[in-house]
Design an enzyme around this catalytic site. Structure first.
Site, mmCIF file in Angstrom:
data_model
loop_
_atom_site.group_PDB
_atom_site.id
_atom_site.type_symbol
_atom_site.label_atom_id
_atom_site.label_comp_id
_atom_site.label_asym_id
_atom_site.label_seq_id
_atom_site.Cartn_x
_atom_site.Cartn_y
_atom_site.Cartn_z
ATOM 1 N N GLY A 51 39.950 43.192 35.859
ATOM 2 C CA GLY A 51 40.982 44.131 36.312
ATOM 3 C C GLY A 51 40.384 45.320 37.039
ATOM 4 N N ARG B 27 42.035 48.035 40.822
ATOM 5 C CA ARG B 27 42.708 49.341 40.826
ATOM 6 C C ARG B 27 42.320 50.134 39.577
ATOM 7 N NH1 ARG B 27 48.073 48.769 39.991
ATOM 8 N NH2 ARG B 27 47.971 46.570 39.460
ATOM 9 N N VAL C 165 43.056 36.743 33.435
ATOM 10 C CA VAL C 165 42.194 36.666 32.239
ATOM 11 C C VAL C 165 42.879 35.970 31.074
ATOM 12 C CG1 VAL C 165 40.738 38.667 32.833
ATOM 13 C CG2 VAL C 165 42.816 38.999 31.441
ATOM 14 N N ASN D 86 38.387 45.176 30.858
ATOM 15 C CA ASN D 86 39.253 46.295 31.221
ATOM 16 C C ASN D 86 40.677 45.858 31.553
ATOM 17 O OD1 ASN D 86 39.788 49.091 32.615
ATOM 18 N ND2 ASN D 86 40.238 47.541 34.159
ATOM 19 N N TYR E 282 51.830 47.233 22.922
ATOM 20 C CA TYR E 282 50.588 47.684 23.584
ATOM 21 C C TYR E 282 49.586 48.215 22.558
ATOM 22 C CZ TYR E 282 47.573 50.487 26.655
ATOM 23 O OH TYR E 282 46.496 51.034 27.309
ATOM 24 N N THR F 8 47.874 45.545 20.576
ATOM 25 C CA THR F 8 46.804 44.828 21.295
ATOM 26 C C THR F 8 45.548 45.689 21.365
ATOM 27 O OG1 THR F 8 47.412 45.622 23.532
ATOM 28 C CG2 THR F 8 48.463 43.591 22.758
ATOM 29 N N ILE G 256 45.107 58.643 31.435
ATOM 30 C CA ILE G 256 44.302 58.591 32.660
ATOM 31 C C ILE G 256 45.227 58.368 33.851
ATOM 32 C CG2 ILE G 256 42.312 57.522 33.785
ATOM 33 C CD1 ILE G 256 41.656 58.746 31.003
HETATM 34 P P1 NAP Z 1 46.229 49.739 36.250
HETATM 35 O O1 NAP Z 1 46.037 50.891 37.163
HETATM 36 O O2 NAP Z 1 47.591 49.201 35.999
HETATM 37 O O3 NAP Z 1 45.281 48.531 36.740
HETATM 38 C C1 NAP Z 1 45.304 47.326 36.047
HETATM 39 C C2 NAP Z 1 44.208 46.421 36.583
HETATM 40 O O4 NAP Z 1 44.184 45.225 35.782
HETATM 41 C C3 NAP Z 1 44.458 45.971 38.016
HETATM 42 O O5 NAP Z 1 43.218 45.825 38.650
HETATM 43 C C4 NAP Z 1 45.138 44.610 37.831
HETATM 44 O O6 NAP Z 1 44.943 43.716 38.923
HETATM 45 C C5 NAP Z 1 44.395 44.093 36.611
HETATM 46 N N1 NAP Z 1 45.110 43.069 35.838
HETATM 47 C C6 NAP Z 1 46.326 43.161 35.259
HETATM 48 N N2 NAP Z 1 46.617 42.008 34.626
HETATM 49 C C7 NAP Z 1 45.563 41.176 34.814
HETATM 50 C C8 NAP Z 1 45.270 39.845 34.419
HETATM 51 N N3 NAP Z 1 46.134 39.129 33.682
HETATM 52 N N4 NAP Z 1 44.091 39.297 34.799
HETATM 53 C C9 NAP Z 1 43.206 40.014 35.555
HETATM 54 N N5 NAP Z 1 43.430 41.274 35.950
HETATM 55 C C10 NAP Z 1 44.604 41.846 35.594
HETATM 56 O O7 NAP Z 1 45.653 50.053 34.794
HETATM 57 P P2 NAP Z 1 44.612 51.183 34.320
HETATM 58 O O8 NAP Z 1 45.377 52.403 33.975
HETATM 59 O O9 NAP Z 1 43.479 51.260 35.251
HETATM 60 O O10 NAP Z 1 44.152 50.538 32.933
HETATM 61 C C11 NAP Z 1 42.945 49.802 32.802
HETATM 62 C C12 NAP Z 1 42.672 49.573 31.325
HETATM 63 O O11 NAP Z 1 42.578 50.843 30.669
HETATM 64 C C13 NAP Z 1 43.757 48.798 30.619
HETATM 65 O O12 NAP Z 1 43.197 47.932 29.657
HETATM 66 C C14 NAP Z 1 44.554 49.883 29.928
HETATM 67 O O13 NAP Z 1 45.224 49.409 28.791
HETATM 68 C C15 NAP Z 1 43.467 50.865 29.576
HETATM 69 N N6 NAP Z 1 43.954 52.232 29.363
HETATM 70 C C16 NAP Z 1 44.599 52.912 30.354
HETATM 71 C C17 NAP Z 1 45.036 54.215 30.111
HETATM 72 C C18 NAP Z 1 45.753 55.045 31.146
HETATM 73 O O14 NAP Z 1 46.272 56.115 30.789
HETATM 74 N N7 NAP Z 1 45.795 54.644 32.409
HETATM 75 C C19 NAP Z 1 44.833 54.788 28.844
HETATM 76 C C20 NAP Z 1 44.185 54.053 27.868
HETATM 77 C C21 NAP Z 1 43.737 52.782 28.147
HETATM 78 P P3 NAP Z 1 45.898 43.748 40.260
HETATM 79 O O15 NAP Z 1 45.462 44.958 41.042
HETATM 80 O O16 NAP Z 1 45.560 42.466 40.949
HETATM 81 O O17 NAP Z 1 47.296 43.846 39.781
#
Ligand code: NAP
Length: 244
Positions: free
Chosen positions: A9, A12, A61, A87, A152, A155, A185
């Site tokens: 992932g 982005r 994934v 990620n 969420y 998980t 974030i």
């Molecule tokens: P995001 O901006 O929504 O980006 C999600 C990324 O995961 C994208 O690159 C997307 O690919 C990819 N993805 C989604 N489903 C997938 C799958 N089934 N197989 C492969 N790739 C997949 O999310 P983010 O905020 O960067 O979050 C990244 C991680 O940090 C996540 O695990 C999230 O739970 C964790 N997190 C985020 C926050 C927050 O506040 N943002 C806080 C705590 C934890 P595409 O671009 O192709 O759609």
């Protein structure tokens, strides 16, 4: 040994910042995406201009066959994966009574099975070499729990259990398994929230701002580095003090 990182992932958001950071640190990096090939290709082009060794691979994934095929592609291009960052994740809010079977199972398939699949795909080589590093991206909501985010949070708590147990199992082989728990974030993941909530979340953060993807990339780079050689089974919270 050549340092090869797979960041799931990473087209982005947080994964993108992690992939860019690792590539600039000298890792050959596989940028994984599911839909946004445009974002992944754009990152590959940007990092290649800087002289980094990177490739992009599409894989869901949640699908073991796709994960195995991706890992084979990485091995053919760069060699075996020495650093895995789990990620890829999906999130959303709704009342617990409204959680459907489909939602529950898809969240677990991506957020938890995804890590299960990738770890099993890269582990044979790590076990042979008696070294390797696995970093799972959890969340403060997996540590503390959150209303309207039961699926969420469940998980993300599961990833913490996976991290600690697998770290104990693999420690004698010198493969380290750790977790980063980001706070709030600023990524596309927050776009589901009403816009007025974002300044409120920044205000609730003792350090007075939302986190940036690079804040998490720095935590991952540390855990992946030699400086963290004796650290395994840990959850490193990077949240500006949010859950203190
Ligand atoms: P995001 O901006 O929504 O980006 C999600 C990324 O995961 C994208 O690159 C997307 O690919 C990819 N993805 C989604 N489903 C997938 C799958 N089934 N197989 C492969 N790739 C997949 O999310 P983010 O905020 O960067 O979050 C990244 C991680 O940090 C996540 O695990 C999230 O739970 C964790 N997190 C985020 C926050 C927050 O506040 N943002 C806080 C705590 C934890 P595409 O671009 O192709 O759609």
């Amino acid at each position: 040994m050549k340092q090869v990182a797979l960041v799931t992932g990473s087209s982005r958001g947080i994964g993108r910042a992690i992939a860019a950071r690792l590539a600039r640190d000298g890792y050959a990096v596989c940028i994984n995406y599911i839909e946004r090939e445009d974002c992944a290709r754009e990152l590959v082009a940007q990092l290649q201009v800087e002289g980094c060794q990177v490739m992009a691979v599409q894989a869901d994934v949640a699908d073991r066959q796709q994960v195995n095929a991706m890992v084979r592609q990485v091995e053919e291009a760069f060699g075996p994966v020495t650093l895995l960052v789990n990620n890829a994740g999906i999130a959303g809010q709704c009342l617990f009574q409204e959680v459907s079977d489909a939602m529950w199972h898809r969240y677990f398939s991506v957020n938890v099975d995804g890590a299960f699949h990738t770890i099993q795909a890269v582990l044979p080589h790590m076990l042979r070499e008696h070294c390797g590093c696995i970093i799972n991206i959890s969340s403060i909501w997996g540590q503390r729990g959150a209303s309207c985010e039961v699926t969420y949070s469940s998980t993300k708590a599961a990833l913490i259990g996976l991290t600690r147990s697998l770290a104990a199992e693999l420690a004698p082989t010198h493969i380290r398994v750790n977790c980063v728990a980001p706070g709030v974030i600023d990524t596309d993941m927050l776009s589901a929230l009403p816009p007025e909530v974002l300044p409120q979340l920044a205000e609730q953060t003792p350090m007075g701002r939302l986190g940036q993807p690079e804040d998490i990339a720095r935590a991952v780079a540390f855990l992946a580095s030699e400086q963290a050689d004796f650290i395994t089974g840990q959850v490193l919270t990077a949240d500006g003090g949010f859950i203190l």
